[in-house]
Design a protein around this motif. Structure first.
Motif, mmCIF file in Angstrom:
data_model
loop_
_atom_site.group_PDB
_atom_site.id
_atom_site.type_symbol
_atom_site.label_atom_id
_atom_site.label_comp_id
_atom_site.label_asym_id
_atom_site.label_seq_id
_atom_site.Cartn_x
_atom_site.Cartn_y
_atom_site.Cartn_z
ATOM 1 N N THR A 50 0.853 -1.180 0.000
ATOM 2 C CA THR A 50 0.000 0.000 0.000
ATOM 3 C C THR A 50 0.887 1.226 0.000
ATOM 4 O O THR A 50 1.682 1.425 0.915
ATOM 5 N N HIS B 133 1.053 5.561 -0.478
ATOM 6 C CA HIS B 133 0.205 6.719 -0.169
ATOM 7 C C HIS B 133 0.732 7.966 -0.894
ATOM 8 O O HIS B 133 0.810 9.039 -0.318
ATOM 9 N N GLN C 277 -2.438 10.031 -2.421
ATOM 10 C CA GLN C 277 -3.411 10.383 -1.390
ATOM 11 C C GLN C 277 -4.827 10.141 -1.894
ATOM 12 O O GLN C 277 -5.765 10.862 -1.579
ATOM 13 N N ASP C 278 -4.962 9.091 -2.718
ATOM 14 C CA ASP C 278 -6.241 8.678 -3.289
ATOM 15 C C ASP C 278 -6.226 7.147 -3.280
ATOM 16 O O ASP C 278 -5.354 6.544 -3.899
ATOM 17 N N PRO C 279 -7.153 6.512 -2.566
ATOM 18 C CA PRO C 279 -7.099 5.055 -2.385
ATOM 19 C C PRO C 279 -6.984 4.249 -3.681
ATOM 20 O O PRO C 279 -6.174 3.337 -3.778
ATOM 21 N N ASP D 160 -3.537 4.961 -5.334
ATOM 22 C CA ASP D 160 -2.462 4.391 -4.529
ATOM 23 C C ASP D 160 -2.439 2.866 -4.601
ATOM 24 O O ASP D 160 -1.383 2.249 -4.596
ATOM 25 N N GLU D 161 -3.625 2.259 -4.698
ATOM 26 C CA GLU D 161 -3.702 0.799 -4.818
ATOM 27 C C GLU D 161 -3.021 0.348 -6.107
ATOM 28 O O GLU D 161 -2.255 -0.622 -6.126
ATOM 29 N N GLU E 218 0.947 14.581 -5.647
ATOM 30 C CA GLU E 218 -0.284 13.791 -5.638
ATOM 31 C C GLU E 218 -0.912 13.740 -7.035
ATOM 32 O O GLU E 218 -1.433 12.715 -7.449
ATOM 33 N N GLN F 152 10.038 1.381 0.485
ATOM 34 C CA GLN F 152 8.626 0.989 0.557
ATOM 35 C C GLN F 152 8.257 -0.269 -0.219
ATOM 36 O O GLN F 152 7.234 -0.874 0.052
ATOM 37 N N THR G 76 4.451 8.123 3.567
ATOM 38 C CA THR G 76 3.673 6.950 3.973
ATOM 39 C C THR G 76 2.272 7.353 4.443
ATOM 40 O O THR G 76 1.502 6.511 4.871
ATOM 41 N N GLY G 77 1.969 8.635 4.384
ATOM 42 C CA GLY G 77 0.665 9.130 4.802
ATOM 43 C C GLY G 77 0.678 10.646 4.863
ATOM 44 O O GLY G 77 1.683 11.288 4.537
#
Length: 196
Positions: free
Chosen positions: A4, A6, A9-11, A14-15, A37, A142, A170-171
Motif C-alpha cells: 500500500t 500513499h 493520497q487517493d485510495p 495508490d492501490e 499527488e 517501501q 507513507t501518509g
C-alpha cells in the motif's frame, strides 16, 4: 509487488501504484512541475481512460501518439503539460518494450547491486540521476527492493528517517514533512542564487 503506497493520497490510485511496477514508474516520470499527488494519480487516470485496470507498456507504446496526447489532455488533464508528458510516457513504454519485453519490474528484478539498479533507472527515458535516485529510494524504503548498496546508490534520498522525497511519504503526516523540506530547500537555493 503488492504493497500500500500513499503517494497520490487517493485510495484507488495508490492501490494501483502499489501493485503495478509500470504505474509506479509512470507516476515517477510525471512527478515534475505539478504537485506530487497529481503526478501519482496520473497512472490511475490513464488506465481508467484506456478502459483498463492496469497500465500495459505494449498498449501504451503502440497507441496513436495524437490519440494518447488527447487522452492525457481530457479534463482534468493528467499533467500541466499533457501533450509533452504523453510523449514521454510513450517513450518510456517503448523503451520498456524494446529492452524488457514490456515488463517494468524487470528493471529491478534480480539486480545485483544498488549501483547497477541506479544505472538501469538512469537509462530509462525521462529519468535523470535525481529522479532515478528518488525512485531507487522508493523501491528500497517501501517496495522491498534492496540490493546491496541501495542506500548509498540512492544518495541522500536513501537515508533512513529522512523526509526528502516521495520515497518517504507513507501518509498525510510524512507528506507534510516532505513538503516542508522541499520548501526549505527551494528557499535556500533561492537565497544562494541571489547571493545572500
Amino acid at each position: 509487488m503488492d504493497v500500500t503506497l500513499h503517494l497520490a493520497q487517493d485510495p484507488e490510485a495508490d492501490e494501483l501504484l502499489g501493485r503495478s511496477p509500470l504505474a509506479a514508474l509512470v507516476g515517477m516520470l510525471l512527478d515534475q512541475q505539478v504537485p506530487m499527488e497529481w503526478a501519482f494519480k496520473g497512472p490511475s487516470t490513464i488506465a481508467r481512460r484506456m478502459g483498463a485496470e492496469d497500465l500495459d507498456a505494449h498498449d501504451i507504446a503502440a497507441y496513436d501518439p495524437d490519440a494518447f496526447a488527447a487522452l492525457l489532455s481530457e479534463k482534468p488533464a493528467v499533467h500541466r503539460y499533457p501533450g509533452s508528458m504523453a510523449g514521454r510516457v510513450q517513450q518510456l513504454c517503448r523503451y520498456l518494450v524494446d529492452t524488457y519485453d514490456g515488463d517494468a519490474e524487470a528493471v529491478w528484478r534480480g539486480v545485483g547491486s544498488g549501483k547497477e539498479l541506479l544505472k538501469r533507472l538512469q537509462e530509462l527515458p525521462g529519468f535523470g540521476k535525481q529522479k532515478a535516485q528518488i525512485f531507487l529510494a522508493l523501491l528500497g524504503k517501501q517496495l522491498g527492493v534492496r540490493p546491496e548498496g541501495w542506500r548509498e546508490a540512492a544518495g541522500a534520498y536513501g537515508e533512513a528517517d529522512s523526509f526528502r522525497s516521495v520515497a518517504d511519504i507513507t501518509g498525510p503526516e510524512s507528506l507534510t514533512k516532505v513538503r516542508a523540506y522541499k520548501q526549505e530547500a527551494k528557499a535556500a537555493a533561492k537565497a544562494k542564487a541571489s547571493g545572500d
